[in-house]
Design an enzyme around this catalytic site. Structure first.
Site, short mmCIF file in Angstrom:
data_model
loop_
_atom_site.label_atom_id
_atom_site.label_comp_id
_atom_site.label_asym_id
_atom_site.label_seq_id
_atom_site.Cartn_x
_atom_site.Cartn_y
_atom_site.Cartn_z
N VAL A 48 1.00 -0.86 -0.30
CA VAL A 48 0.21 -0.09 -0.12
C VAL A 48 0.80 1.54 0.14
CG1 VAL A 48 -1.81 1.12 1.24
CG2 VAL A 48 -1.65 -0.91 1.22
N CYS A 49 1.96 0.96 0.63
CA CYS A 49 3.14 2.17 0.83
C CYS A 49 3.29 2.59 -0.85
CB CYS A 49 4.20 1.78 1.58
SG CYS A 49 3.57 2.14 3.67
N THR A 50 4.01 1.49 -1.19
CA THR A 50 4.69 1.35 -2.54
C THR A 50 3.45 2.10 -3.19
OG1 THR A 50 6.12 -0.26 -2.18
CG2 THR A 50 5.64 0.57 -4.29
#
Length: 163
Positions: A48-50
């Site tokens: 999700v952060c990527t």
């Protein structure tokens, strides 16, 4: 948690610029004649952060607006950031808040559900030239799928500041 109208303390953090070079970054320099977008995320390479980091990197206003400085902030170290920037062609610096001081001042440091570890809560802050929070977004759950809605609201706020 800092809210719009609150002032963020000046800080200097080690980080990696978009060319993979390790440098130091100071908030007052980032906001000198510009606004700063602080993109707080949990970890390099978490799915999700990527998505969040890459989506922000792909925005057109990063390259054409000299009055907007974007940085990512996580607890990861510089070597992880270097590889993450290289692998994903991130177009802005990633800062290392390994002591979690800035993340804690922003008010987005929380315990994971298992209570074993504190991690940043995914969030975005818009900071003006006086280091005042002008806008913020905080994910309800770190692992909720990323969508670009917060970026549209951020762009609207940046446009209002420029007007």
């Amino acid at each position: 948690m800092l809210s719009p109208g609150d002032t963020l303390s000046d800080f200097t953090l080690e980080g990696v610029d978009e060319n993979g070079e390790i440098n130091t970054f100071t908030l007052s320099e980032l906001t000198d004649d510009a606004v700063a977008v602080l993109n707080v995320y949990v970890y390099d390479y978490s799915p999700v952060c990527t998505d969040q980091v890459c989506d922000i990197s792909e925005l057109e206003w990063l390259g054409i607006n000299e009055d907007v400085n974007v940085v990512g902030i996580s607890g990861d170290g510089p070597y992880s950031h270097q590889q993450f920037i290289e692998d994903n062609r991130i177009g802005y610096p990633l800062l290392c808040d390994t002591a979690e001081e800035i993340i804690e001042e922003l008010g987005v440091l929380h315990e994971e559900k298992d209570g074993l570890r504190r991690v940043p809560q995914r969030s975005i802050f818009l900071i003006d030239s006086d280091r005042v929070v002008r806008w913020k977004w905080v994910a309800e759950d770190n692992w909720d799928e990323w969508d670009s809605g917060p970026i549209e609201a951020l762009n609207d706020t940046i446009s209002q500041i420029r007007a």
